[in-house]
Design an enzyme around this catalytic site. Sequence first.
Site: not given
Length: 491
Positions: A47, A168
Amino acid sequence: MKMTRAQLYRRIDQAEPGEIAKLEKQIAACPWRQGYHIQPVTGLLNDPNGFSYFEGYYHLFYQWFPLGTEHGMKYWYHTRSRNLVHWENIGIAIEPGSPYDSHGAYSGSAVEKDGRLNLIYTGNTRDENWIRHPYQCLAVMDEQHVVTKYEQPVIPEVPPGYTEHFRDPKVWLHGDTYYCVIGAQRTNETGCIVLYRSADLKHWQFLGEIITALPSFGYMWECPDYMELDGLGVLIFSPQGIQAAGDQFQNIYQSGYLLGEPLNLETRAFNHSPFQELDRGFDFYAPQTMHSPDGRRILVAWMGLPDLVYPTDDSGWAHCLTIPRELSVQGNKLIQRPVAEMEQLRRGKQGIEAKLALNDECKTVVNFYGITYELECEINLKGAEHAGIEFRASATEKTVIQYDCLQHKLILDRSQSGAALSEANGTIRQCALEADVIKLRMFVDSSSVELFVNDGQEVFTSRIFPSRDSIAIRFFAYGGSADFTAMKWNY
């Protein structure tokens, strides 16, 4: 050979003697190292994190496991750029190992405050029974790129009603208040996004779930991102557990968005149109956006997917990031276009031009070949049943993008692209498209293609792994005629 759990959760300073040097030697011999994409120096990238602008630079961090191509102990690795094109590796930004990120510094975001870049991320921990306990942590980076972690997490608990899949954080400033969205899983194993607010980034108040029309849409929503564009609210996230439906949702996990009225920060109500995928290709996940100094909304994503094997795994590295893309809204659709700065990579401002009128044939053009390049092509369909381009091609390999005029579909075929990829994802991606003229803008690198269709109406992002001698570009029209106008720039 797969690593053991103990090997996967080592820090970089616990590497065996010569282990990193061995990886570096493997990587140096790999034919698929990218020419202009962000890629890991060793090991695995996933990510993008902390995408931001600070002290004259664009900063981009990414999830990094340095010791192998499986998902293990994650660091934040730091790159920066003045122009979104030429990236400089800075090194490790966040190193795991504290009580609140003992098993990895997971994904998060960045926001400037008081002359410092604040990095907010999920600290991953595991107990003696290997049960996950997530914490939302804060670190601060100064102008010299020195990162200092706060000793205590800023969000220390998962609220009641949610599982340990809670991660996140994406933070933004609205007025004088900071807001944060976090990806979550309810205890009934459905995905959602929750909302927090804070006055100082250190003390956060849980507000509750963002209320959408998707109460049961997959089992986990990862990497949420909220923004407002052209007066509309945009909620981007990566849902896991969505079943394929026709041409949609063909990848193992998806990334997409909801478009609607601006999010009501008091009631958390978000009135939106149906979920739409951001990308039609094989390899796109965990996108993150930032607001640039000149007002653009820019997106970068991981060019890969979790839980799949890639051909570079045997060479000691895995994955890369996409090129940056500017977002805009047209009608009920999010449009992605390459940032204008990408043109700085063009060698020679003029490029090479070609014009062809094809009728039931396939042709090459002098000087149209290569491994790393940008190609623009306009296809005027004049009765052909199929028309398109074969690229990274040889006698035995090719990647094909074509328009099927009978089905009104644009099709990307990597069945003959070179080294085989995971069978789980298949070899064809396609989407419906009604058009008499097809405009393609292709960014081809050593082991990838990013294909922007009709000025960003659709995008196909995919890894490909051809031989170094597969360099041909071929234009074709079958079952009738089509006119091609193309321009190519070497990178």
